[in-house]
Design a protein around this motif. Structure first.
Motif, PDB file in Angstrom:
ATOM      1  N   ASP A   1       0.010  -3.278   9.258  1.00  0.00           N
ATOM      2  CA  ASP A   1       0.605  -2.669  10.439  1.00  0.00           C
ATOM      3  C   ASP A   1       0.200  -1.188  10.463  1.00  0.00           C
ATOM      4  O   ASP A   1      -0.573  -0.740   9.617  1.00  0.00           O
ATOM      5  CB  ASP A   1       2.133  -2.857  10.460  1.00  0.00           C
ATOM      6  N   LYS A   2       0.729  -0.443  11.434  1.00  0.00           N
ATOM      7  CA  LYS A   2       0.321   0.963  11.590  1.00  0.00           C
ATOM      8  C   LYS A   2       0.576   1.781  10.330  1.00  0.00           C
ATOM      9  O   LYS A   2      -0.241   2.596   9.922  1.00  0.00           O
ATOM     10  CB  LYS A   2       1.078   1.593  12.765  1.00  0.00           C
ATOM     11  N   GLU A   3       1.748   1.558   9.717  1.00  0.00           N
ATOM     12  CA  GLU A   3       2.093   2.322   8.505  1.00  0.00           C
ATOM     13  C   GLU A   3       1.112   2.033   7.370  1.00  0.00           C
ATOM     14  O   GLU A   3       0.724   2.925   6.626  1.00  0.00           O
ATOM     15  CB  GLU A   3       3.501   1.962   8.031  1.00  0.00           C
ATOM     16  N   ASP A   4       0.752   0.748   7.237  1.00  0.00           N
ATOM     17  CA  ASP A   4      -0.211   0.366   6.198  1.00  0.00           C
ATOM     18  C   ASP A   4      -1.543   1.080   6.435  1.00  0.00           C
ATOM     19  O   ASP A   4      -2.163   1.607   5.505  1.00  0.00           O
ATOM     20  CB  ASP A   4      -0.462  -1.150   6.209  1.00  0.00           C
TER      21      ASP A   4
ATOM     22  N   GLU B   1      -2.150   3.832   8.066  1.00  0.00           N
ATOM     23  CA  GLU B   1      -2.009   5.259   7.742  1.00  0.00           C
ATOM     24  C   GLU B   1      -2.106   5.489   6.228  1.00  0.00           C
ATOM     25  O   GLU B   1      -2.750   6.423   5.766  1.00  0.00           O
ATOM     26  CB  GLU B   1      -0.653   5.803   8.241  1.00  0.00           C
ATOM     27  N   ALA B   2      -1.428   4.631   5.471  1.00  0.00           N
ATOM     28  CA  ALA B   2      -1.420   4.779   4.012  1.00  0.00           C
ATOM     29  C   ALA B   2      -2.828   4.570   3.441  1.00  0.00           C
ATOM     30  O   ALA B   2      -3.269   5.317   2.559  1.00  0.00           O
ATOM     31  CB  ALA B   2      -0.426   3.801   3.378  1.00  0.00           C
ATOM     32  N   PHE B   3      -3.549   3.577   3.959  1.00  0.00           N
ATOM     33  CA  PHE B   3      -4.932   3.365   3.497  1.00  0.00           C
ATOM     34  C   PHE B   3      -5.806   4.575   3.817  1.00  0.00           C
ATOM     35  O   PHE B   3      -6.626   4.995   3.013  1.00  0.00           O
ATOM     36  CB  PHE B   3      -5.536   2.101   4.122  1.00  0.00           C
ATOM     37  N   LYS B   4      -5.613   5.140   5.015  1.00  0.00           N
ATOM     38  CA  LYS B   4      -6.407   6.321   5.398  1.00  0.00           C
ATOM     39  C   LYS B   4      -6.133   7.483   4.449  1.00  0.00           C
ATOM     40  O   LYS B   4      -7.043   8.200   4.048  1.00  0.00           O
ATOM     41  CB  LYS B   4      -6.110   6.716   6.854  1.00  0.00           C
TER      42      LYS B   4
ATOM     43  N   GLY C   1      -9.701  10.093  -1.979  1.00  0.00           N
ATOM     44  CA  GLY C   1     -10.853   9.718  -2.790  1.00  0.00           C
ATOM     45  C   GLY C   1     -10.691   8.422  -3.580  1.00  0.00           C
ATOM     46  O   GLY C   1     -11.480   8.139  -4.480  1.00  0.00           O
ATOM     47  N   VAL C   2      -9.665   7.632  -3.229  1.00  0.00           N
ATOM     48  CA  VAL C   2      -9.482   6.356  -3.931  1.00  0.00           C
ATOM     49  C   VAL C   2     -10.476   5.337  -3.379  1.00  0.00           C
ATOM     50  O   VAL C   2     -10.626   5.206  -2.160  1.00  0.00           O
ATOM     51  CB  VAL C   2      -8.040   5.830  -3.751  1.00  0.00           C
TER      52      VAL C   2
ATOM     53  N   VAL D   1       0.827  -1.211   0.000  1.00  0.00           N
ATOM     54  CA  VAL D   1       0.000   0.000   0.000  1.00  0.00           C
ATOM     55  C   VAL D   1       0.863   1.263   0.000  1.00  0.00           C
ATOM     56  O   VAL D   1       0.480   2.298  -0.539  1.00  0.00           O
ATOM     57  CB  VAL D   1      -1.008  -0.007   1.178  1.00  0.00           C
ATOM     58  N   LYS D   2       2.056   1.193   0.574  1.00  0.00           N
ATOM     59  CA  LYS D   2       2.911   2.378   0.594  1.00  0.00           C
ATOM     60  C   LYS D   2       3.325   2.762  -0.833  1.00  0.00           C
ATOM     61  O   LYS D   2       3.383   3.937  -1.186  1.00  0.00           O
ATOM     62  CB  LYS D   2       4.122   2.163   1.504  1.00  0.00           C
ATOM     63  N   ASP D   3       3.589   1.747  -1.672  1.00  0.00           N
ATOM     64  CA  ASP D   3       3.918   2.018  -3.076  1.00  0.00           C
ATOM     65  C   ASP D   3       2.712   2.615  -3.809  1.00  0.00           C
ATOM     66  O   ASP D   3       2.853   3.540  -4.604  1.00  0.00           O
ATOM     67  CB  ASP D   3       4.368   0.737  -3.780  1.00  0.00           C
ATOM     68  N   ALA D   4       1.528   2.093  -3.519  1.00  0.00           N
ATOM     69  CA  ALA D   4       0.313   2.618  -4.158  1.00  0.00           C
ATOM     70  C   ALA D   4       0.115   4.088  -3.786  1.00  0.00           C
ATOM     71  O   ALA D   4      -0.176   4.927  -4.639  1.00  0.00           O
ATOM     72  CB  ALA D   4      -0.909   1.800  -3.731  1.00  0.00           C
ATOM     73  N   LEU D   5       0.331   4.408  -2.517  1.00  0.00           N
ATOM     74  CA  LEU D   5       0.171   5.794  -2.058  1.00  0.00           C
ATOM     75  C   LEU D   5       1.208   6.700  -2.709  1.00  0.00           C
ATOM     76  O   LEU D   5       0.892   7.808  -3.154  1.00  0.00           O
ATOM     77  CB  LEU D   5       0.290   5.857  -0.527  1.00  0.00           C
ATOM     78  N   SER D   6       2.433   6.221  -2.790  1.00  0.00           N
ATOM     79  CA  SER D   6       3.497   7.006  -3.407  1.00  0.00           C
ATOM     80  C   SER D   6       3.151   7.333  -4.867  1.00  0.00           C
ATOM     81  O   SER D   6       3.329   8.470  -5.330  1.00  0.00           O
ATOM     82  CB  SER D   6       4.806   6.224  -3.302  1.00  0.00           C
ATOM     83  N   LEU D   7       2.641   6.353  -5.609  1.00  0.00           N
ATOM     84  CA  LEU D   7       2.239   6.598  -7.000  1.00  0.00           C
ATOM     85  C   LEU D   7       1.119   7.636  -7.054  1.00  0.00           C
ATOM     86  O   LEU D   7       1.170   8.588  -7.836  1.00  0.00           O
ATOM     87  CB  LEU D   7       1.772   5.292  -7.656  1.00  0.00           C
ATOM     88  N   LYS D   8       0.101   7.454  -6.216  1.00  0.00           N
ATOM     89  CA  LYS D   8      -1.052   8.367  -6.206  1.00  0.00           C
ATOM     90  C   LYS D   8      -0.610   9.789  -5.871  1.00  0.00           C
ATOM     91  O   LYS D   8      -1.005  10.744  -6.531  1.00  0.00           O
ATOM     92  CB  LYS D   8      -2.091   7.853  -5.196  1.00  0.00           C
ATOM     93  N   GLU D   9       0.217   9.934  -4.853  1.00  0.00           N
ATOM     94  CA  GLU D   9       0.655  11.275  -4.423  1.00  0.00           C
ATOM     95  C   GLU D   9       1.536  11.946  -5.464  1.00  0.00           C
ATOM     96  O   GLU D   9       1.688  13.166  -5.464  1.00  0.00           O
ATOM     97  CB  GLU D   9       1.398  11.188  -3.077  1.00  0.00           C
TER      98      GLU D   9
END
Length: 161
Positions: free
Chosen positions: A125-128, A130-133, A139-140, A88-96
């Motif tokens: 975990d906590k980081e995941d 946070e990334a989902f939030k 708006g994903v 999910v961190k990679d997905a967030l990085s792409l989106k941002e």
């Protein structure tokens, strides 16, 4: 510039493997699979293994996250893209960084020490969380399912338990 035709972005820690890769590609009608992963972008053995899983008519690209961000907007409208990331961190990085991810399928995030299992295939975990939030705030649409014919679950509800 037109947005790239990304049919679906999927999180799967195994990236493309076996039936799952093929099932999603067929379900979506994708003709291009983009694997955005820094390690695999430099690992030809992994790339070959993933290529072997997919039908010959499907093209594959193995890009680093940065390269994906840099060139996704140059995709032709004819390229129907299934975008796969490892976490999910990679997905967030792409989106941002401007990759137009509207819809995120959460397929497989394996259990590790310190992670909480929220479904049979997903542990966070906590980081995941946070990334989902953050993705949710951006708006994903977040949809947890392993294969297309499963009923999807809203991951935000599972995270609150």
């Amino acid at each position: 510039m037109a947005n790239p035709n990304i049919l679906l972005t999927r999180i799967d820690n195994r990236l493309i493997h076996g039936q799952v890769g093929v099932t999603w590609v067929n379900h979506l009608g994708a003709n291009l699979v983009v694997v955005a992963n820094d390690k695999v972008a430099e690992d030809e053995v992994q790339q070959n293994l993933m290529d072997m899983v997919l039908p010959d008519v499907i093209q594959t690209r193995f890009f680093t996250l940065q390269k994906t961000i840099d060139i996704i907007h140059k995709a032709s409208p004819k390229q129907k893209i299934f975008l796969v990331v490892r976490d999910v961190k990679d997905a967030l990085s792409l989106k941002e960084n401007g990759v137009p991810i509207e819809y995120l399928n959460i397929g497989n995030m394996h259990y590790e020490e310190g992670k909480k299992q929220i479904s049979s295939t997903v542990s966070v975990d906590k980081e995941d969380i946070e990334a989902f939030k953050k993705l949710d705030e951006l708006g994903v649409k977040l949809d947890l399912r392993g294969v297309p014919n499963e009923k999807g679950k809203n991951i935000m509800e599972l995270l609150e338990k």
